[in-house]
Each structure stands twice: as C-alpha cells, then as structure tokens.
Design an enzyme around this catalytic site. Structure first.
Site, mmCIF file in Angstrom:
data_model
loop_
_atom_site.group_PDB
_atom_site.id
_atom_site.type_symbol
_atom_site.label_atom_id
_atom_site.label_comp_id
_atom_site.label_asym_id
_atom_site.label_seq_id
_atom_site.Cartn_x
_atom_site.Cartn_y
_atom_site.Cartn_z
ATOM 1 N N HIS A 182 0.833 -1.203 0.000
ATOM 2 C CA HIS A 182 0.000 0.000 0.000
ATOM 3 C C HIS A 182 0.869 1.254 0.000
ATOM 4 C CE1 HIS A 182 -2.829 -3.030 1.560
ATOM 5 N NE2 HIS A 182 -3.760 -2.292 0.967
ATOM 6 N N ASP A 251 -4.733 -5.357 -8.274
ATOM 7 C CA ASP A 251 -4.995 -4.745 -6.984
ATOM 8 C C ASP A 251 -5.203 -3.252 -7.240
ATOM 9 O OD1 ASP A 251 -5.314 -4.402 -4.244
ATOM 10 O OD2 ASP A 251 -3.481 -5.469 -3.710
#
Length: 328
Positions: A182, A251
C-alpha cells in the site's frame, strides 16, 4: 449490447452523488468495489447496491474486502465481528480448522449477499514467510503451501454456498513481502524454483477460481524491470505455469507500490495482460483518467468476464439475521 469497460470503480460515500451517477452511467465500468466509507446499515447498503446497478443498467458485480478481522468493511454492532483469520486458525484445533473456515466464510457471505454484495475479495492465498510484513501475516491462512491451498478451497466453497463469488489474492504470491505494498513496492528475491514450489502452489491448486487479483510486487527471478501487475512475463507465468485462466484484475491502482499517473498505471496493467483494472479511492479525476485509458472489454478478456458473471452463485433462500452476532 456494448461490453462493459475494463474497470472496477469505488465511490466517495454511502450513496452515489449525482455527478458520480452520471460518470458511472457514461463510463460503464464492469463492476464496483465498496469500502467502510460506503457502508452504514443493511438497508442503506442494499439501496446502494441497487443504485449502482441502476446507474449502469445491468446486474453489475459489486465487490468488497470482507476477510474478517482487520480487513472488514462491514463492522459491528450491525454485522458480526471476527478475529483475524490467522488468530482464528491458531485458536482452533487442527482437525476442526477447515470446518471453522467454512462456517466463518459462509456466515460472511450470507451477510454480504443479503445486502446485494456478490463478490468478496478473499481468500488470501499468500504463503506467509517468517519475515512477511505484518500488514499481511494476520490475514494469512498458513505458512505452508498445502495448508493455504486447502484452506483457500474451503473458503471459496463456503462463500459460494452463501451466494458470493471469490477473488483469490494476491497472485502470484505476496507472502515474502517485507514492506507494505500500500506504501511501497516489495521486491521478492526468491529464485524461480522456490517460487514455483511454495508461492505459486496455492494458486495452482485453486486455478479453477473464476477471479484473481494481482499482487503489486517485483519478482526479479521472472522480470527484473516491472512489477507483477505491469509485467507481461509475470502474467504469462500466471496463465501458463500457475494455470489460471479466469478473470484477472489488478490490486488497487492507487496503491503506493505503483508509479505513474492513474491513466499510465491502467494502460500498463491492461497491456501486460490484466483483464480489468481496479481503482478504489473514489477520486473523480483519477477515475475519469482510468476510464479514458481502459477500453471496453473485448476478446479473451470479455470471455473471461462473461464466464465470471456466469459463475456467480445464486443468492441463498435463507438470509442471516441483521442483529449482531458475537465473533466465534
């Protein structure tokens, strides 16, 4: 009838704004993904799902990340709270773990399907290495490939029984990541033989899944120049060595592991061989850029998307109570 756009989008709040509805109608994404900011009550969530499908004029898939534990968008006191799955497995006698996972994920699926959510981004099939980053270890189903593969199949079957499709993640394997994707790009230094024997194995054993999500990570043993989501070489491994021929989505394109503008990220992922791009933040300008870069589904990508839609399980006749249930 035109095919949907090769994108999945989030939105900003618990109901689409007029501008968002207009954008979704024009952009026509394949599906939508929901987060905590979009969820308040069962009635609100059901209305939101209906509104999103109405905006595109079809029964579009609606995705969520509801692993239970720290990754959960439906929370108490309305919905059931669960421990992190790694802790839940550790607290369960070995012979009862598959049954526990089936009960856990069927219950999760029933709560989702009762509100109109029909795709859950689970299970995590990453084999947790000893030095795996803590963003992932509590979410892992095990530290050996055989266990992860077996648990993953149990979860997939349980969710289907609850009316929800699975998205296996993070293909081809995120369990050696020592940083959080992330925020930054993990580099996995394992050799190809180790990757084949361990990291790829749970995905190979679950290659019949209808949908999978890429991991944003570098695999120098396969491609020293591009992360998996942007790498034709890694996508080829996913399709051939792992044998996954289902719908492959990225993702979240907004994650810190990736570089470039939103449009550049979308274009690179699709050119590499991903079927769909996922953009989660609800940022209007970025979604417009992604929509501009992502064409309508065509060819094999459209075939896989159609197959994933056809594979969605029907909603069960019995739905769970919306009263809070204690975590098991």
């Amino acid at each position: 009838m035109n095919a949907a756009r090769a994108a999945i989008f989030g939105l900003s709040g618990p109901t689409p704004t007029p501008m968002e509805r207009d954008f979704f109608r024009a952009a026509d994404p394949w599906g939508f993904i929901l987060f905590g900011r979009n969820v308040e009550t069962p009635g609100q969530l059901s209305a939101l799902c209906a509104s999103l499908r109405d905006a595109v004029g079809r029964d579009a898939p609606i995705l969520i990340d509801q692993e239970g534990g720290r990754v959960a968008r439906l929370r108490g006191p309305v919905w059931r709270e669960w421990p992190d799955v790694a802790d839940h497995i550790a607290a369960t006698p070995p012979g009862a773990r598959d049954a526990m996972l089936r009960d856990r994920y069927r219950a999760i699926a029933l709560e989702l399907s009762a509100c109109g959510v029909d795709v859950n981004c689970a299970p995590v099939l990453d084999v947790a290495a000893p030095d795996c980053h803590p963003f992932l270890t509590p979410r892992a189903l095990g530290s050996d490939a055989e266990t992860v593969a077996r648990h993953g199949r149990a979860i997939r079957e349980a969710m289907a029984g609850g009316g929800v499709s699975a998205v296996v993640k993070h293909i081809p394997g995120h369990g050696r990541a020592r940083v959080d994707s992330h925020r930054e790009l993990p580099v996995i230094e394992a050799d190809i033989e180790t990757l084949r024997a361990v990291d790829f194995a749970p995905f190979r054993a679950n290659a019949d899944a209808a949908m999978a999500m890429t991991g944003h990570l570098m695999l120098p043993a396969i491609d020293p120049d591009a992360c998996a989501t942007f790498s034709p070489a890694v996508i080829e491994v996913i399709r051939t060595e792992i044998g996954f021929d289902g719908l492959l989505m990225t993702d979240d394109l907004a994650m810190g592991a990736l570089s470039g503008t939103a449009a550049e990220r979308a274009a690179r992922a699709l050119k590499a061989g991903c079927d769909l791009v996922l953009h989660c933040t609800g940022d209007r300008a970025e979604m417009e850029a992604v929509a501009e870069a992502a064409p309508r589904l065509a060819g094999r990508a459209r075939d896989r998307a159609d197959a994933a839609l056809a594979a969605r399980p029907g909603r069960p006749e019995t739905a769970p109570s919306m009263e809070r249930a204690d975590a098991r």
